[in-house]
Design a protein around this motif. Structure first.
Motif, PDB file in Angstrom:
ATOM      1  N   GLY A  39       0.806  -1.219   0.000  1.00 26.74           N
ATOM      2  CA  GLY A  39       0.000   0.000   0.000  1.00 26.74           C
ATOM      3  C   GLY A  39       0.839   1.269   0.000  1.00 26.74           C
ATOM      4  O   GLY A  39       0.306   2.371   0.169  1.00 26.74           O
ATOM      5  N   LYS A  40       2.142   1.139  -0.241  1.00 31.82           N
ATOM      6  CA  LYS A  40       3.044   2.290  -0.194  1.00 31.82           C
ATOM      7  C   LYS A  40       2.671   3.339  -1.252  1.00 31.82           C
ATOM      8  O   LYS A  40       2.577   4.529  -0.938  1.00 31.82           O
ATOM      9  CB  LYS A  40       4.505   1.840  -0.405  1.00 31.82           C
ATOM     10  N   SER A  41       2.481   2.889  -2.487  1.00 30.07           N
ATOM     11  CA  SER A  41       2.137   3.848  -3.548  1.00 30.07           C
ATOM     12  C   SER A  41       0.779   4.468  -3.293  1.00 30.07           C
ATOM     13  O   SER A  41       0.585   5.676  -3.482  1.00 30.07           O
ATOM     14  CB  SER A  41       2.125   3.161  -4.918  1.00 30.07           C
ATOM     15  N   THR A  42      -0.159   3.654  -2.853  1.00 29.63           N
ATOM     16  CA  THR A  42      -1.493   4.187  -2.574  1.00 29.63           C
ATOM     17  C   THR A  42      -1.399   5.248  -1.484  1.00 29.63           C
ATOM     18  O   THR A  42      -1.992   6.328  -1.601  1.00 29.63           O
ATOM     19  CB  THR A  42      -2.446   3.050  -2.154  1.00 29.63           C
ATOM     20  N   LEU A  43      -0.635   4.981  -0.441  1.00 27.95           N
ATOM     21  CA  LEU A  43      -0.498   5.949   0.649  1.00 27.95           C
ATOM     22  C   LEU A  43       0.050   7.269   0.122  1.00 27.95           C
ATOM     23  O   LEU A  43      -0.512   8.337   0.374  1.00 27.95           O
ATOM     24  CB  LEU A  43       0.405   5.385   1.748  1.00 27.95           C
ATOM     25  N   ILE A  44       1.133   7.195  -0.631  1.00 29.78           N
ATOM     26  CA  ILE A  44       1.762   8.449  -1.055  1.00 29.78           C
ATOM     27  C   ILE A  44       0.867   9.187  -2.060  1.00 29.78           C
ATOM     28  O   ILE A  44       0.827  10.416  -2.084  1.00 29.78           O
ATOM     29  CB  ILE A  44       3.197   8.180  -1.572  1.00 29.78           C
ATOM     30  N   ARG A  45       0.100   8.425  -2.840  1.00 33.14           N
ATOM     31  CA  ARG A  45      -0.814   9.073  -3.790  1.00 33.14           C
ATOM     32  C   ARG A  45      -2.004   9.738  -3.095  1.00 33.14           C
ATOM     33  O   ARG A  45      -2.555  10.704  -3.615  1.00 33.14           O
ATOM     34  CB  ARG A  45      -1.300   8.062  -4.836  1.00 33.14           C
ATOM     35  N   THR A  46      -2.374   9.237  -1.925  1.00 30.35           N
ATOM     36  CA  THR A  46      -3.458   9.933  -1.204  1.00 30.35           C
ATOM     37  C   THR A  46      -2.975  11.281  -0.672  1.00 30.35           C
ATOM     38  O   THR A  46      -3.779  12.171  -0.416  1.00 30.35           O
ATOM     39  CB  THR A  46      -3.995   9.127   0.008  1.00 30.35           C
ATOM     40  N   LEU A  47      -1.651  11.430  -0.514  1.00 30.50           N
ATOM     41  CA  LEU A  47      -1.121  12.668   0.065  1.00 30.50           C
ATOM     42  C   LEU A  47      -1.274  13.872  -0.858  1.00 30.50           C
ATOM     43  O   LEU A  47      -1.200  14.996  -0.401  1.00 30.50           O
ATOM     44  CB  LEU A  47       0.353  12.505   0.456  1.00 30.50           C
ATOM     45  N   ASN A  48      -1.423  13.634  -2.150  1.00 33.05           N
ATOM     46  CA  ASN A  48      -1.759  14.791  -2.996  1.00 33.05           C
ATOM     47  C   ASN A  48      -3.081  14.568  -3.726  1.00 33.05           C
ATOM     48  O   ASN A  48      -3.326  15.153  -4.762  1.00 33.05           O
ATOM     49  CB  ASN A  48      -0.627  15.136  -3.963  1.00 33.05           C
ATOM     50  N   ALA A  49      -3.889  13.695  -3.120  1.00 28.52           N
ATOM     51  CA  ALA A  49      -5.246  13.451  -3.610  1.00 28.52           C
ATOM     52  C   ALA A  49      -5.274  12.889  -5.035  1.00 28.52           C
ATOM     53  O   ALA A  49      -6.246  13.061  -5.759  1.00 28.52           O
ATOM     54  CB  ALA A  49      -6.117  14.710  -3.500  1.00 28.52           C
ATOM     55  N   LEU A  50      -4.195  12.205  -5.437  1.00 30.47           N
ATOM     56  CA  LEU A  50      -4.262  11.440  -6.686  1.00 30.47           C
ATOM     57  C   LEU A  50      -5.164  10.230  -6.490  1.00 30.47           C
ATOM     58  O   LEU A  50      -5.693   9.682  -7.448  1.00 30.47           O
ATOM     59  CB  LEU A  50      -2.870  10.956  -7.104  1.00 30.47           C
ATOM     60  N   GLU A  51      -5.274   9.772  -5.223  1.00 30.46           N
ATOM     61  CA  GLU A  51      -6.217   8.713  -4.867  1.00 30.46           C
ATOM     62  C   GLU A  51      -7.165   9.277  -3.828  1.00 30.46           C
ATOM     63  O   GLU A  51      -6.717   9.871  -2.844  1.00 30.46           O
ATOM     64  CB  GLU A  51      -5.506   7.525  -4.200  1.00 30.46           C
ATOM     65  N   PRO A  52      -8.469   9.097  -4.018  1.00 28.79           N
ATOM     66  CA  PRO A  52      -9.406   9.500  -2.965  1.00 28.79           C
ATOM     67  C   PRO A  52      -9.307   8.563  -1.765  1.00 28.79           C
ATOM     68  O   PRO A  52      -8.796   7.447  -1.881  1.00 28.79           O
ATOM     69  CB  PRO A  52     -10.775   9.377  -3.643  1.00 28.79           C
ATOM     70  N   ILE A  53      -9.751   9.022  -0.613  1.00 25.97           N
ATOM     71  CA  ILE A  53      -9.776   8.167   0.572  1.00 25.97           C
ATOM     72  C   ILE A  53     -11.225   7.926   0.984  1.00 25.97           C
ATOM     73  O   ILE A  53     -12.117   8.693   0.606  1.00 25.97           O
ATOM     74  CB  ILE A  53      -8.964   8.770   1.745  1.00 25.97           C
ATOM     75  N   ASP A  54     -11.462   6.833   1.717  1.00 26.47           N
ATOM     76  CA  ASP A  54     -12.823   6.506   2.147  1.00 26.47           C
ATOM     77  C   ASP A  54     -13.167   7.224   3.440  1.00 26.47           C
ATOM     78  O   ASP A  54     -14.297   7.649   3.647  1.00 26.47           O
ATOM     79  CB  ASP A  54     -12.976   4.997   2.350  1.00 26.47           C
TER      80      ASP A  54
END
Ligand code: ADP
Ligand code: MG
Length: 240
Positions: A39-54
């Protein structure tokens, strides 16, 4: 500078980030390590909102970046992101890659953007590459242009997702040296990396992830000599 509070994210019925808590103080460098799929990439991508969070909350320099009411482009302009695959614009020169966002997004005058862009390229050892197109640059040079491009927006934080994984071995050092210089200059950074020696040397904290969770956060000297969790012990026995 960066806080993640109770951040959870799922893809379908697969929880890829589970109740993540993380606090990165200003001018600190945190390395995120762990097995593939952690989940490393997902985590870092949530930091600039490239991935939404639930659920949960992420703030960067006080800005709640998953709040739909904020101007995400403005917030993102203060968050530098460098990918494994350099992602330069192929039809723009190195200097044009660096000046594009300052001119278009920050409305900086072209001459000012070029002056700053040249300074950044100079500082990254690319003073003779202003007019080179990406396909004429080595991987290490392209990655340094990508770093210059991110820095041109004067970010509050820099995020790196495996910045050296796509490079030939002889080019890894030049990119790590560029990141090391930023650390010394006091940039706040989160770096997903497999370069354990680099993590040991420049990071304030190691964040070890497995199965969508942060298993352990510890200073490198402690983490590498005496990891607390069995997961981290097993991981280190394979990679060191
Ligand atoms: P890492 O970077 O640590 O290797 P990732 O964050 O890329 O891990 O992936 C974590 C998990 O989330 C993996 O199981 C991966 O298959 C899954 N995943 C990542 N992106 C997506 C996506 N867009 N859709 C569905 N699953 C995904
Ligand atoms: Mg990854």
């Amino acid at each position: 500078m960066i806080t993640m509070e109770n951040v959870t994210k799922t893809f379908g019925d697969h929880t890829v980030l589970q109740d993540i808590q993380l606090h990165v103080p200003q001018s600190n460098v945190f390395a995120v390590i762990g097995p593939s799929g952690a989940g490393k990439s997902t985590l870092i991508r949530t930091l600039n909102a490239l991935e939404p969070i639930d659920s949960g909350q992420i703030t960067i320099n006080g800005s709640d970046i998953h709040n739909p009411k904020i101007n995400i482009n403005e917030a993102r302009s203060k968050i530098g992101f460098v990918f494994q695959s350099f992602n330069l614009y192929p039809f723009l020169t190195a200097l044009e890659n660096v000046t594009l966002a300052p001119i278009k997004v920050k409305k900086m005058a072209q001459a000012d953007a070029e002056k700053r862009g040249k300074e950044l390229l100079d500082s990254l050892g690319l003073g003779d590459k202003y007019d080179a197109y990406p396909n004429k640059l080595s991987g290490g040079q392209q990655q340094r242009v990508a770093i210059a491009r991110a820095l041109a927006m004067d970010p509050d934080v820099m995020l790196f997702d495996e910045p050296t994984s796509a490079l030939d071995p002889e080019m890894v050092t030049e990119v790590l040296d560029a990141i090391r210089k930023l650390a010394i200059a006091g940039m706040t950074m989160v770096v997903v990396t497999h370069e354990m020696n680099f993590a040991k040397e420049i990071c304030d904290e190691i964040v070890f992830m497995a199965d969508g969770k942060i298993v352990e956060v510890a200073p490198p000297e402690q983490f590498f000599s005496a990891p607390k969790s069995e997961r981290a012990q097993a991981f280190l026995s394979k990679v060191l």
